[in-house]
Design a protein around this motif. Structure first.
Motif, mmCIF file in Angstrom:
data_model
loop_
_atom_site.group_PDB
_atom_site.id
_atom_site.type_symbol
_atom_site.label_atom_id
_atom_site.label_comp_id
_atom_site.label_asym_id
_atom_site.label_seq_id
_atom_site.Cartn_x
_atom_site.Cartn_y
_atom_site.Cartn_z
ATOM 1 N N ALA A 97 39.432 35.154 38.638
ATOM 2 C CA ALA A 97 38.165 35.646 38.242
ATOM 3 C C ALA A 97 37.083 35.256 39.307
ATOM 4 O O ALA A 97 37.273 34.233 40.297
ATOM 5 N N PHE A 98 36.043 35.801 39.342
ATOM 6 C CA PHE A 98 34.787 35.524 40.008
ATOM 7 C C PHE A 98 33.625 35.581 39.297
ATOM 8 O O PHE A 98 33.558 36.379 38.449
ATOM 9 N N LEU A 99 32.389 34.497 39.691
ATOM 10 C CA LEU A 99 31.271 34.401 38.982
ATOM 11 C C LEU A 99 30.263 34.763 39.862
ATOM 12 O O LEU A 99 30.358 34.234 41.127
ATOM 13 N N VAL A 100 29.341 35.568 39.603
ATOM 14 C CA VAL A 100 28.093 35.894 40.467
ATOM 15 C C VAL A 100 27.076 35.358 39.661
ATOM 16 O O VAL A 100 26.916 35.580 38.478
ATOM 17 N N LEU A 101 26.106 34.617 40.476
ATOM 18 C CA LEU A 101 25.056 34.036 39.547
ATOM 19 C C LEU A 101 23.561 34.432 40.264
ATOM 20 O O LEU A 101 23.515 34.680 41.874
ATOM 21 N N GLU A 102 22.714 35.005 39.544
ATOM 22 C CA GLU A 102 21.492 35.629 40.049
ATOM 23 C C GLU A 102 20.634 34.277 40.542
ATOM 24 O O GLU A 102 20.430 33.115 39.919
ATOM 25 N N TYR A 130 20.854 34.654 34.844
ATOM 26 C CA TYR A 130 21.772 35.815 34.457
ATOM 27 C C TYR A 130 23.046 35.371 35.265
ATOM 28 O O TYR A 130 23.122 34.911 36.625
ATOM 29 N N TYR A 131 24.035 35.419 34.721
ATOM 30 C CA TYR A 131 25.528 35.426 35.526
ATOM 31 C C TYR A 131 26.288 36.672 35.089
ATOM 32 O O TYR A 131 26.161 37.108 34.028
ATOM 33 N N ARG A 132 27.287 36.732 35.773
ATOM 34 C CA ARG A 132 28.634 37.747 35.144
ATOM 35 C C ARG A 132 29.683 37.333 35.981
ATOM 36 O O ARG A 132 29.912 36.939 37.017
ATOM 37 N N ILE A 133 30.918 37.277 35.078
ATOM 38 C CA ILE A 133 31.928 36.658 35.522
ATOM 39 C C ILE A 133 33.156 37.918 35.452
ATOM 40 O O ILE A 133 33.032 38.513 34.180
ATOM 41 N N GLU A 134 33.794 38.294 36.373
ATOM 42 C CA GLU A 134 34.930 39.465 36.354
ATOM 43 C C GLU A 134 36.199 38.957 36.583
ATOM 44 O O GLU A 134 36.279 37.843 37.474
ATOM 45 N N PRO A 135 37.326 39.435 36.004
ATOM 46 C CA PRO A 135 38.524 39.208 35.997
ATOM 47 C C PRO A 135 39.079 39.760 37.502
ATOM 48 O O PRO A 135 38.506 40.624 38.127
ATOM 49 N N ILE A 136 40.110 39.257 38.220
ATOM 50 C CA ILE A 136 40.832 39.772 39.373
ATOM 51 C C ILE A 136 42.075 40.039 39.011
ATOM 52 O O ILE A 136 42.736 39.056 38.531
ATOM 53 N N SER A 137 42.576 41.079 38.959
ATOM 54 C CA SER A 137 44.150 41.380 38.665
ATOM 55 C C SER A 137 44.950 41.730 39.816
ATOM 56 O O SER A 137 44.491 42.293 40.769
ATOM 57 N N SER A 138 46.206 41.466 39.562
ATOM 58 C CA SER A 138 47.394 41.730 40.614
ATOM 59 C C SER A 138 47.400 43.334 40.485
ATOM 60 O O SER A 138 47.083 44.089 39.897
ATOM 61 N N SER A 139 48.264 43.709 41.677
ATOM 62 C CA SER A 139 48.626 44.998 41.758
ATOM 63 C C SER A 139 49.481 45.700 40.499
ATOM 64 O O SER A 139 49.543 46.691 40.095
ATOM 65 N N SER A 140 49.951 44.675 39.742
ATOM 66 C CA SER A 140 50.706 45.201 38.365
ATOM 67 C C SER A 140 49.712 44.857 37.255
ATOM 68 O O SER A 140 50.213 45.308 36.077
ATOM 69 N N GLY A 141 48.315 44.646 37.525
ATOM 70 C CA GLY A 141 47.694 44.630 36.428
ATOM 71 C C GLY A 141 47.370 43.338 35.679
ATOM 72 O O GLY A 141 46.556 43.256 34.657
ATOM 73 N N THR A 142 48.239 42.427 36.203
ATOM 74 C CA THR A 142 47.981 40.967 35.479
ATOM 75 C C THR A 142 46.961 40.296 35.953
ATOM 76 O O THR A 142 46.710 40.301 36.990
ATOM 77 N N PRO A 197 35.411 41.494 31.723
ATOM 78 C CA PRO A 197 34.077 40.601 32.184
ATOM 79 C C PRO A 197 33.403 40.260 31.009
ATOM 80 O O PRO A 197 33.373 40.603 29.766
ATOM 81 N N GLU A 198 32.636 39.022 31.218
ATOM 82 C CA GLU A 198 31.760 38.419 30.458
ATOM 83 C C GLU A 198 30.306 38.309 31.333
ATOM 84 O O GLU A 198 30.487 38.107 32.508
#
Length: 129
Positions: free
Chosen positions: A107-112, A91-103, A78-79
């Motif tokens: 991603a998604f970004l949330v903006l304040e 302020y923003y935060r971006i998080e990765p989205i992983s598959s069931s195998s961890g790949t 994440p960043e």
């Protein structure tokens, strides 16, 4: 910032627990629902290539932070940060989205929605006196 980070982390954990390799099926509904949370301006979901796949309508007129989305997806790291929009810091935060195998598959970004206005010391002093 704490609210955005908490919502972001909760969403990331939820998507991980769901173990769904096609999370984009939920993007539009999640973007609409989460955008209605207090202090959240909006949400952007990115596909595996780092392209915006779904966006809250509340963000259509706003500038987004410049983030290397593909790096977030590839490293699954994440960043967060601040960026300037119309004289205000957001302020923003971006998080990765992983598959069931961890790949990394997205991603998604949330903006304040609570901009921190820039006020110089001189401006603040003039208003107080």
């Amino acid at each position: 910032r704490h609210e955005v980070a908490a919502i972001s982390r909760t969403l990331q954990v939820t998507l991980d627990i769901a173990g769904d390799d096609a999370p984009w099926r939920y993007f539009d509904r999640l973007a609409t629902s989460i955008s209605s949370f207090e202090n959240i301006l909006g949400l952007v979901f990115y596909d595996h290539e780092g392209r915006a796949a779904a966006m809250s309508t509340s963000l259509r007129t706003h500038r987004l932070p410049e983030v290397d989305v593909r790096m977030v997806i590839r490293t699954r790291t994440p960043e967060e940060g601040m960026f300037s929009e119309d004289g205000a810091q957001r302020y923003y935060r971006i998080e990765p989205i992983s598959s069931s195998s961890g790949t990394g598959i997205g991603a998604f970004l949330v903006l304040e929605d609570f901009p921190i206005l820039r006020v110089s010391f001189a401006d603040a002093h003039c208003r107080c006196c």
